[in-house]
Design a protein around this motif. Structure first.
Motif, short mmCIF file in Angstrom:
data_model
loop_
_atom_site.label_atom_id
_atom_site.label_comp_id
_atom_site.label_asym_id
_atom_site.label_seq_id
_atom_site.Cartn_x
_atom_site.Cartn_y
_atom_site.Cartn_z
N ASP A 3 9.11 47.97 1.81
CA ASP A 3 10.30 48.10 2.64
C ASP A 3 11.40 47.18 2.08
O ASP A 3 11.13 46.04 1.71
CB ASP A 3 9.91 47.69 4.07
CG ASP A 3 11.08 47.63 5.01
OD1 ASP A 3 11.66 46.53 5.13
OD2 ASP A 3 11.41 48.65 5.62
N GLU A 4 12.61 47.65 2.03
CA GLU A 4 13.72 46.90 1.44
C GLU A 4 13.95 45.55 2.13
O GLU A 4 14.18 44.54 1.47
CB GLU A 4 15.00 47.74 1.46
CG GLU A 4 16.13 47.12 0.68
CD GLU A 4 15.80 46.91 -0.81
OE1 GLU A 4 16.23 45.87 -1.35
OE2 GLU A 4 15.13 47.75 -1.41
N GLN A 5 13.87 45.52 3.44
CA GLN A 5 14.07 44.26 4.18
C GLN A 5 12.98 43.25 3.83
O GLN A 5 13.26 42.07 3.61
CB GLN A 5 14.10 44.51 5.70
CG GLN A 5 14.31 43.25 6.51
CD GLN A 5 15.66 42.59 6.25
OE1 GLN A 5 16.67 43.27 6.12
NE2 GLN A 5 15.68 41.28 6.16
N LYS A 6 11.75 43.69 3.76
CA LYS A 6 10.64 42.80 3.41
C LYS A 6 10.81 42.28 1.99
O LYS A 6 10.50 41.11 1.70
CB LYS A 6 9.30 43.52 3.55
CG LYS A 6 8.96 43.86 4.99
CD LYS A 6 7.69 44.71 5.05
CE LYS A 6 7.44 45.22 6.46
NZ LYS A 6 6.33 46.17 6.50
N LEU A 7 11.31 43.10 1.10
CA LEU A 7 11.54 42.68 -0.28
C LEU A 7 12.64 41.61 -0.34
O LEU A 7 12.52 40.62 -1.06
CB LEU A 7 11.89 43.87 -1.16
CG LEU A 7 10.77 44.88 -1.39
CD1 LEU A 7 11.31 46.13 -2.09
CD2 LEU A 7 9.64 44.27 -2.19
N ARG A 8 13.72 41.82 0.41
CA ARG A 8 14.81 40.83 0.45
C ARG A 8 14.31 39.49 1.00
O ARG A 8 14.63 38.44 0.46
CB ARG A 8 15.97 41.35 1.30
CG ARG A 8 16.94 42.21 0.54
CD ARG A 8 18.25 42.38 1.30
NE ARG A 8 18.09 42.96 2.63
CZ ARG A 8 18.03 44.27 2.88
NH1 ARG A 8 18.14 45.14 1.90
NH2 ARG A 8 17.89 44.71 4.11
N ASN A 9 13.53 39.55 2.06
CA ASN A 9 12.98 38.32 2.64
C ASN A 9 12.11 37.58 1.62
O ASN A 9 12.16 36.36 1.52
CB ASN A 9 12.16 38.62 3.89
CG ASN A 9 13.01 39.05 5.06
OD1 ASN A 9 14.23 38.89 5.05
ND2 ASN A 9 12.38 39.62 6.06
N SER A 10 11.33 38.32 0.86
CA SER A 10 10.44 37.72 -0.13
C SER A 10 11.22 36.98 -1.20
O SER A 10 10.80 35.92 -1.68
CB SER A 10 9.57 38.80 -0.79
OG SER A 10 8.78 39.44 0.17
N LYS A 11 12.36 37.52 -1.58
CA LYS A 11 13.18 36.86 -2.60
C LYS A 11 13.71 35.52 -2.10
O LYS A 11 13.81 34.56 -2.85
CB LYS A 11 14.33 37.78 -3.02
CG LYS A 11 13.84 38.97 -3.82
CD LYS A 11 14.94 39.95 -4.14
CE LYS A 11 14.36 41.16 -4.85
NZ LYS A 11 15.32 42.22 -5.04
N ILE A 12 14.03 35.44 -0.81
CA ILE A 12 14.48 34.18 -0.22
C ILE A 12 13.30 33.21 -0.13
O ILE A 12 13.43 32.03 -0.47
CB ILE A 12 15.10 34.42 1.17
CG1 ILE A 12 16.39 35.23 1.02
CG2 ILE A 12 15.36 33.10 1.90
CD1 ILE A 12 16.94 35.79 2.30
N GLU A 13 12.15 33.70 0.31
CA GLU A 13 10.97 32.86 0.45
C GLU A 13 10.56 32.26 -0.90
O GLU A 13 10.06 31.13 -0.96
CB GLU A 13 9.82 33.67 1.04
CG GLU A 13 10.08 34.11 2.47
CD GLU A 13 9.21 35.26 2.92
OE1 GLU A 13 8.28 35.65 2.19
OE2 GLU A 13 9.47 35.77 4.02
N LYS A 14 10.79 33.00 -1.97
CA LYS A 14 10.42 32.56 -3.32
C LYS A 14 11.09 31.23 -3.66
O LYS A 14 10.56 30.43 -4.44
CB LYS A 14 10.81 33.65 -4.32
CG LYS A 14 10.31 33.44 -5.71
CD LYS A 14 10.64 34.65 -6.58
CE LYS A 14 10.03 34.50 -7.95
NZ LYS A 14 10.18 35.70 -8.75
N LEU A 15 12.26 30.97 -3.08
CA LEU A 15 12.99 29.73 -3.34
C LEU A 15 12.26 28.49 -2.82
O LEU A 15 12.49 27.38 -3.28
CB LEU A 15 14.38 29.79 -2.72
CG LEU A 15 15.28 30.92 -3.19
CD1 LEU A 15 16.55 30.98 -2.35
CD2 LEU A 15 15.61 30.78 -4.67
#
Length: 125
Positions: free
Chosen positions: A85-97
């Motif tokens: 899901d696009e929203q879950k992918l966006r959240n993951s990119k933030i969490e990666k930080l």
């Protein structure tokens, strides 16, 4: 699979080189949930490397402070996120930080398993 563990926030499935976590719908993952992950690490992966795969089937929130605690698990060498899901992918990119471990994002579970297994086989833990 070696073991399926159930918690109030979801389940953790233990395999030879990694765990696959599936969080419950609507839960909020908090830093104190890391206590359970540390227990799993000490019980099933004592003194050897392992990976963590979060299989994001459900919608849930993650307190980013979780990743600071997760980064302290010495034998955790890989963190994979599986989401379609696009929203879950966006959240993951933030969490990666927030995570100080290798983290990759995948659209399917098999790719995540392969990546984790490859990192573990080539790790000098």
């Amino acid at each position: 699979m070696i073991k399926r563990l159930f918690y109030d926030f979801g389940e953790i499935n233990v395999f030879r080189n990694f765990v696959i976590a599936i969080m419950n719908e609507g839960t909020t993952v908090r830093p104190e949930h890391n206590d359970d992950l540390v227990e799993v690490a000490n019980t099933y992966f004592f003194n050897r490397p392992f990976g963590y795969i979060t299989y994001r089937k459900n919608s849930y929130a993650v307190d980013p402070m979780v990743y600071l605690k997760t980064s302290e698990i010495k034998n955790l060498v890989a963190f994979a996120v599986v989401a379609d899901d696009e929203q879950k992918l966006r959240n993951s990119k933030i969490e990666k930080l927030f995570l100080k471990k290798p983290l990759e994002i995948f659209s399917n579970l098999d790719e995540a398993k392969d990546w984790v297994n490859n990192l573990i086989e080539n790790n000098d833990f």
